[in-house]
Scaffold this motif. Structure first.
Motif, PDB file in Angstrom:
ATOM      1  N   GLY A  83      -9.551  -6.947  -8.227  1.00  0.00           N
ATOM      2  CA  GLY A  83     -10.036  -5.791  -8.973  1.00  0.00           C
ATOM      3  C   GLY A  83     -10.242  -4.578  -8.093  1.00  0.00           C
ATOM      4  N   VAL A  84     -10.801  -4.778  -6.897  1.00  0.00           N
ATOM      5  CA  VAL A  84     -11.012  -3.654  -5.979  1.00  0.00           C
ATOM      6  C   VAL A  84      -9.674  -3.094  -5.523  1.00  0.00           C
ATOM      7  CG1 VAL A  84     -11.942  -2.964  -3.743  1.00  0.00           C
ATOM      8  CG2 VAL A  84     -13.272  -4.468  -5.230  1.00  0.00           C
ATOM      9  N   ASN A  85      -8.728  -3.969  -5.175  1.00  0.00           N
ATOM     10  CA  ASN A  85      -7.404  -3.486  -4.784  1.00  0.00           C
ATOM     11  C   ASN A  85      -6.770  -2.664  -5.891  1.00  0.00           C
ATOM     12  OD1 ASN A  85      -7.507  -4.647  -2.272  1.00  0.00           O
ATOM     13  ND2 ASN A  85      -6.074  -6.300  -2.712  1.00  0.00           N
ATOM     14  N   ALA A  86      -6.895  -3.134  -7.136  1.00  0.00           N
ATOM     15  CA  ALA A  86      -6.314  -2.404  -8.262  1.00  0.00           C
ATOM     16  C   ALA A  86      -6.934  -1.017  -8.398  1.00  0.00           C
ATOM     17  CB  ALA A  86      -6.500  -3.202  -9.554  1.00  0.00           C
ATOM     18  N   LEU A  87      -8.244  -0.921  -8.229  1.00  0.00           N
ATOM     19  CA  LEU A  87      -8.902   0.382  -8.347  1.00  0.00           C
ATOM     20  C   LEU A  87      -8.538   1.296  -7.188  1.00  0.00           C
ATOM     21  CD1 LEU A  87     -12.442  -0.678  -9.630  1.00  0.00           C
ATOM     22  CD2 LEU A  87     -10.490   0.175 -10.944  1.00  0.00           C
ATOM     23  N   MET A  88      -8.396   0.727  -5.986  1.00  0.00           N
ATOM     24  CA  MET A  88      -7.992   1.549  -4.847  1.00  0.00           C
ATOM     25  C   MET A  88      -6.596   2.123  -5.077  1.00  0.00           C
ATOM     26  SD  MET A  88      -8.961   2.861  -2.050  1.00  0.00           S
ATOM     27  CE  MET A  88      -8.064   3.915  -0.910  1.00  0.00           C
ATOM     28  N   ARG A  89      -5.723   1.342  -5.700  1.00  0.00           N
ATOM     29  CA  ARG A  89      -4.381   1.861  -5.987  1.00  0.00           C
ATOM     30  C   ARG A  89      -4.391   2.827  -7.164  1.00  0.00           C
ATOM     31  NH1 ARG A  89      -1.466  -4.006  -5.415  1.00  0.00           N
ATOM     32  NH2 ARG A  89      -2.150  -4.401  -3.262  1.00  0.00           N
ATOM     33  N   GLN A  90      -5.285   2.611  -8.118  1.00  0.00           N
ATOM     34  CA  GLN A  90      -5.453   3.595  -9.191  1.00  0.00           C
ATOM     35  C   GLN A  90      -5.922   4.923  -8.599  1.00  0.00           C
ATOM     36  OE1 GLN A  90      -8.200   2.420 -12.272  1.00  0.00           O
ATOM     37  NE2 GLN A  90      -8.046   4.354 -13.372  1.00  0.00           N
ATOM     38  N   LEU A  91      -6.766   4.831  -7.601  1.00  0.00           N
ATOM     39  CA  LEU A  91      -7.322   6.019  -6.965  1.00  0.00           C
ATOM     40  C   LEU A  91      -6.300   6.729  -6.087  1.00  0.00           C
ATOM     41  CD1 LEU A  91     -10.208   7.357  -6.767  1.00  0.00           C
ATOM     42  CD2 LEU A  91     -10.521   6.028  -4.667  1.00  0.00           C
ATOM     43  N   SER A  92      -5.435   5.941  -5.384  1.00  0.00           N
ATOM     44  CA  SER A  92      -4.625   6.530  -4.322  1.00  0.00           C
ATOM     45  C   SER A  92      -3.128   6.282  -4.439  1.00  0.00           C
ATOM     46  CB  SER A  92      -5.097   5.994  -2.964  1.00  0.00           C
ATOM     47  OG  SER A  92      -4.944   4.585  -2.897  1.00  0.00           O
ATOM     48  N   GLY A  93      -2.690   5.590  -5.492  1.00  0.00           N
ATOM     49  CA  GLY A  93      -1.258   5.440  -5.700  1.00  0.00           C
ATOM     50  C   GLY A  93      -0.798   4.001  -5.784  1.00  0.00           C
ATOM     51  N   LYS A  94       0.164   3.759  -6.650  1.00  0.00           N
ATOM     52  CA  LYS A  94       0.728   2.431  -6.859  1.00  0.00           C
ATOM     53  C   LYS A  94       1.711   2.079  -5.738  1.00  0.00           C
ATOM     54  CE  LYS A  94      -1.025   1.366 -10.986  1.00  0.00           C
ATOM     55  NZ  LYS A  94      -1.699   0.115 -11.332  1.00  0.00           N
ATOM     56  N   VAL A  95       2.069   0.797  -5.695  1.00  0.00           N
ATOM     57  CA  VAL A  95       2.996   0.288  -4.685  1.00  0.00           C
ATOM     58  C   VAL A  95       4.411   0.307  -5.247  1.00  0.00           C
ATOM     59  CG1 VAL A  95       3.585  -1.682  -3.231  1.00  0.00           C
ATOM     60  CG2 VAL A  95       1.180  -1.218  -3.792  1.00  0.00           C
ATOM     61  N   ASP A  96       5.336   0.904  -4.502  1.00  0.00           N
ATOM     62  CA  ASP A  96       6.744   0.874  -4.888  1.00  0.00           C
ATOM     63  C   ASP A  96       7.321  -0.525  -4.692  1.00  0.00           C
ATOM     64  OD1 ASP A  96       6.717   3.546  -5.446  1.00  0.00           O
ATOM     65  OD2 ASP A  96       8.333   4.082  -4.083  1.00  0.00           O
ATOM     66  N   MET A  97       8.366  -0.846  -5.459  1.00  0.00           N
ATOM     67  CA  MET A  97       9.149  -2.052  -5.202  1.00  0.00           C
ATOM     68  C   MET A  97      10.027  -1.812  -3.976  1.00  0.00           C
ATOM     69  SD  MET A  97       8.865  -4.696  -7.354  1.00  0.00           S
ATOM     70  CE  MET A  97      10.435  -5.550  -7.404  1.00  0.00           C
ATOM     71  N   PHE A  98       9.996  -2.757  -3.039  1.00  0.00           N
ATOM     72  CA  PHE A  98      10.986  -2.759  -1.973  1.00  0.00           C
ATOM     73  C   PHE A  98      12.298  -3.319  -2.529  1.00  0.00           C
ATOM     74  CE2 PHE A  98       7.903  -3.185   1.892  1.00  0.00           C
ATOM     75  CZ  PHE A  98       7.635  -1.833   1.822  1.00  0.00           C
ATOM     76  N   PRO A  99      13.426  -2.990  -1.907  1.00  0.00           N
ATOM     77  CA  PRO A  99      14.696  -3.599  -2.351  1.00  0.00           C
ATOM     78  C   PRO A  99      14.674  -5.115  -2.158  1.00  0.00           C
ATOM     79  CG  PRO A  99      15.083  -1.715  -0.886  1.00  0.00           C
ATOM     80  CD  PRO A  99      13.615  -2.016  -0.823  1.00  0.00           C
ATOM     81  N   LEU A 100      15.496  -5.799  -2.939  1.00  0.00           N
ATOM     82  CA  LEU A 100      15.583  -7.253  -2.845  1.00  0.00           C
ATOM     83  C   LEU A 100      15.955  -7.693  -1.434  1.00  0.00           C
ATOM     84  CD1 LEU A 100      15.677 -10.086  -4.198  1.00  0.00           C
ATOM     85  CD2 LEU A 100      18.080  -9.601  -4.773  1.00  0.00           C
ATOM     86  N   TRP A 101      16.863  -6.958  -0.796  1.00  0.00           N
ATOM     87  CA  TRP A 101      17.356  -7.376   0.518  1.00  0.00           C
ATOM     88  C   TRP A 101      16.296  -7.298   1.612  1.00  0.00           C
ATOM     89  CZ3 TRP A 101      16.975  -2.901   3.375  1.00  0.00           C
ATOM     90  CH2 TRP A 101      17.167  -1.686   2.713  1.00  0.00           C
ATOM     91  N   THR A 102      15.210  -6.608   1.364  1.00  0.00           N
ATOM     92  CA  THR A 102      14.162  -6.543   2.394  1.00  0.00           C
ATOM     93  C   THR A 102      13.412  -7.859   2.540  1.00  0.00           C
ATOM     94  OG1 THR A 102      12.422  -5.772   0.880  1.00  0.00           O
ATOM     95  CG2 THR A 102      13.824  -4.091   1.890  1.00  0.00           C
TER      96      THR A 102
END
Length: 800
Positions: free
Chosen positions: A222-241
């Motif tokens: 829950g805290v991680n979700a709020l921190m990302r709501q506050l400061s930005g979501k995580v992009d998907m890395f490409p499959l090959w990474t």
């Protein structure tokens, strides 16, 4: 008519203004202004500053969120207290002292202890303050986060740290508690963190206010979700990474690099990425020229194209500084956008150690706080982008900073003094690459690996590696809590140099480190930890680390390394689906056991086990079993060790299984009750790992690279004992079409009582999607496998 219309507008406007105002309250107490503002029902900003001072800037480098509009906050005053109450959280301001407290109903979550301001009376930061904010914690309340600290601790209680970005340690100013709250301290200067009998405190060198965000998520997720709501979501890395990456310090020619990729393809050892470290640009005087102008790299385009023809990807080293004979240096210097402090490399002579300071390199760090400087940086980097380089290894994003003087911190940047914004350097430099690449094209996802990070960096397609760590068992053990604490700041992408960067202590006589049994054992166990990191990457100095340096197929060390690589590729459907949960649902790859088992006190400070996604308990071996931990320094003793070490011998290890679940050994499928330690039979080629009862695990056939073929004939393993759900995620593997909804999900559900697995109708679609496939379903404890045909148009089920 106009008067009536004006009155009507006022009637409509006043309630709206009252609603906006009702999200915030201000109290002046003991000469300090205290403002509390609800950004969301579970996110509160607290700002304090001396009465009469200007207060904080409204522009945050980290926070991208604005207060939600449709949110009800009740504000009342009673018994000398101002109360602000949302549907999830109550905040109390003591009108006499300005002390702020946070409640979940009647339960105290956190309470301030005090705020102090020491005015700076000289220099360019005159008029600002050294700001200290102190909080009261419960006696045994564990706290986590801060960043990648290399002290081997998970729980940050009773610790103290001076926080300045560096090669090995990085800081995000985010902490969270087992009680479900988190704090982001919005300041970019160097700071002290301390927890002792006087309280938990942040003390920043310079600031205009005490400015922090309180988040109540109720759990670590829950805290991680709020921190990302506050400061930005995580992009998907490409499959090959998510495949295996090989690197060395350094490939000295294009042929050296291509030979490695070619060897992997000819010998059927999976590989997705190859990394070119520094000096492909030539000398230190042309440091970071961002072009293939070095001797041995005269055919840069050919090299990139050859890597791609072998179905691999190329990551390349770029730095935050430039040598004096580069185009980037000249362009930045003309505009006053280079810093003057001493950085790496210090000497222009690259092949002599220690550095010849009578031949200074003249290399200077660029002002990443300036948008103009970031754009110039990209203009130079675009040369490599246009070659088709796939990913960026952004080194020295701390940046390297030697022989620092206090006067250096007075130097002005694009956002104020170096003192004021010191620790936000990695955030700014990474943002420049991400923002500019996104402007170029959406056909290729940004993939950045950076040596340093600040809060909010998860939104820039980047992950952090833990710097130039030493090749020791102690350092291997420290990487686990370092990665877990980093994850608990909201940044999910962490990895390390597999085997440690500096392995020279294991080079003895005619025996290089990869032939030294002590290093072989350490490398294998580090590899087995690394396969659970979001990026799986071998790298280091002093000796090359390619698998064939350790022996040949059929020998135990080679086979153990290959086994780890092959297991990684089997897990890619699970890992890529987890990546989607990280992006879409704010989950994490590396999960300290307190995420899922907060009531088990034995895991509160557990530093050698963690959850890898929701289902797999990773319990890597981090103690030597075949050799001694102390490094043998006599080359004759190393020869004897080599002759006497039997890596085929079986060993045992004890591992703890968290309370609150039943566990299956991944290898033997033996079932164990949680809340106990179990002794396992181990081997060099097996990493201890368990799967939680009530899990569905998709495993792929081993591929030579992640995108070799689509996910047909996946093995779907059901771990019974509880109901289970798993969502298989697929997309094109690269580009940003997933942001437009071009992806698919298939949800598997296991009904434990009925012994039935249901495969739901496929949701969504994307170009090139596999329409028909076969799933091979097996339930642990059952001998037979059932084959299920599936075309996605309707749900299917199978009973056991």
């Amino acid at each position: 008519m106009r008067k009536k219309l004006l009155v009507l507008l006022l009637v409509l406007i006043v309630p709206l203004q009252a609603m906006v105002a009702a999200k915030s309250a201000t109290v002046v107490a003991q000469g300090t202004v205290c403002n509390v503002t609800f950004y969301a029902p579970d996110i509160v900003r607290v700002v304090k500053y001396p009465q009469g001072a200007k207060g904080p800037s409204e522009n945050s480098l980290v926070v991208t969120m604005a207060p939600l509009e449709n949110m009800k906050v009740n504000i009342t005053k009673q018994s000398g207290t101002t109360l602000l109450k949302s549907k999830k959280l109550t905040v109390a301001i003591d009108n006499a002292t300005g002390i702020v407290s946070f409640y979940d109903g009647s339960q105290v979550l956190l309470k301030e202890k005090g705020t102090t301001f020491e005015e700076r009376n000289s220099g360019p930061d005159k008029g600002a303050y050294r700001v200290t904010q102190v909080y009261e914690l419960d006696g045994d309340e564990p706290i986590y986060g801060l960043g990648t600290l290399q002290d081997g601790k998970l729980n940050r209680r009773g610790t103290q740290k001076f926080m300045e970005q560096s090669n090995l340690e990085d800081f995000q100013y985010v902490v969270q508690s087992l009680k479900g709250w988190g704090i982001y301290w919005d300041n970019y200067s160097r700071a002290d963190f301390k927890d002792d009998a006087s309280g938990m405190s942040f003390s920043a060198e310079v600031g205009d206010a005490s400015d922090y965000y309180f988040m109540y998520g109720g759990s670590a997720d829950g805290v991680n979700a709020l921190m990302r709501q506050l400061s930005g979501k995580v992009d998907m890395f490409p499959l090959w990474t998510y495949g295996f990456w090989q690197c060395r310090e350094r490939y000295k020619t294009e042929n050296e690099l291509l030979e490695v990729v070619d060897w992997h393809r000819k010998n059927n050892v999976p590989l997705d990425g190859i990394i070119q470290d520094w000096q492909y640009w030539g000398s230190n005087y042309t440091w970071n020229a961002m072009d293939f102008i070095g001797e041995g790299f005269r055919h840069g385009q050919m090299m990139v194209d050859s890597v791609h023809r072998m179905n691999a990807h190329l990551m390349i080293s770029i730095w935050a500084n430039f040598g004096p004979y580069t185009k980037g240096y000249r362009q930045l210097d003309e505009k006053g956008l280079l810093f003057d402090f001493e950085t790496w490399p210090q000497s222009g002579i690259s092949h002599i150690w220690p550095p010849r300071m009578d031949y200074p390199s003249g290399v200077r760090v660029y002002d990443a706080y300036s948008k103009e400087a970031r754009d110039i940086y990209w203009q130079n980097l675009k040369t490599l982008y246009d070659y088709g380089v796939d990913a960026w290894w952004m080194d020295s994003t701390d940046p390297d900073y030697f022989n620092s003087k206090d006067s250096d911190y007075d130097r002005m940047t694009g956002l104020g003094t170096w003192r004021r914004v010191r620790n936000a350097f990695p955030l700014c430099t990474v943002s420049g690459v991400y923002d500019n690449q996104r402007k170029e094209s959406d056909d290729k996802r940004v993939f950045i690996m950076t040596r340093s990070a600040f809060a909010g960096q998860q939104r820039y397609g980047s992950g952090l590696w833990s710097g130039d760590v030493a090749s020791t068992w102690d350092m291997l053990r420290k990487q686990i809590p370092a990665g877990l604490n980093y994850t608990m700041t909201g940044c999910p992408n962490f990895n390390t140099d597999i085997g440690g960067f500096f392995c020279g202590a294991y080079n003895r006589g005619r025996i290089s480190a990869p032939q030294n049994p002590q290093y072989q054992e350490l490398y294998v166990r580090w590899m087995q930890y690394g396969l659970f990191c979001p990026v799986f990457r071998s790298h280091g100095a002093d000796a090359p680390r390619e698998i064939y340096q350790f022996g040949k197929k059929g020998e135990p060390v080679f086979d153990a390394i290959e086994s780890a690589i092959r297991l990684r590729y089997r897990l890619i459907p699970y890992l890529y689906s987890t990546a989607w949960q990280v992006t879409s649902s704010d989950e994490s790859y590396l999960r300290a056991l307190v995420y899922d088992f907060p009531n088990d006190r034995k895991v509160w400070n557990m530093t050698d086990e963690f959850m890898f996604g929701r289902n797999i308990l990773a319990a890597p071996i981090v103690e030597p079993q075949y050799t001694a931990e102390e490094i043998i320094k006599d080359h004759k003793a190393v020869e004897r060790c080599k002759a006497e070490t039997d890596f085929n011998a079986g060993k045992t290890a004890e591992k703890y299984l968290p309370e609150g679940a039943t566990w299956y050994d991944f290898w033997t499928e033996q079932k164990h009750k949680g809340g106990q330690s179990v002794r396992l039979e181990t081997a060099l080629d097996r990493v201890p790992m368990f799967v939680r009862a009530g899990s569905i695990l998709p495993l792929a056939p081993v591929m030579q690279y992640a995108g070799e073929r689509q996910w047909d004939n996946l093995e779907i393993i059901v771990y019974p004992g509880a109901d289970a759900t798993f969502t298989l995620y697929e997309d094109e593997g690269d580009n940003y079409n997933y942001e437009k909804g071009q992806y698919s999900t298939i949800t598997f559900r296991w009904n434990d009582k009925a012994g039935k697995l249901s495969v739901g109708k496929r949701a969504g679609a994307f170009k090139g999607m596999l329409n028909k496939r076969t799933f091979n379903v097996r339930v642990v404890g059952k001998e037979h496998t059932k084959t299920v045909g599936y075309d996605g148009t309707k749900a299917v089920s199978v009973r056991f």
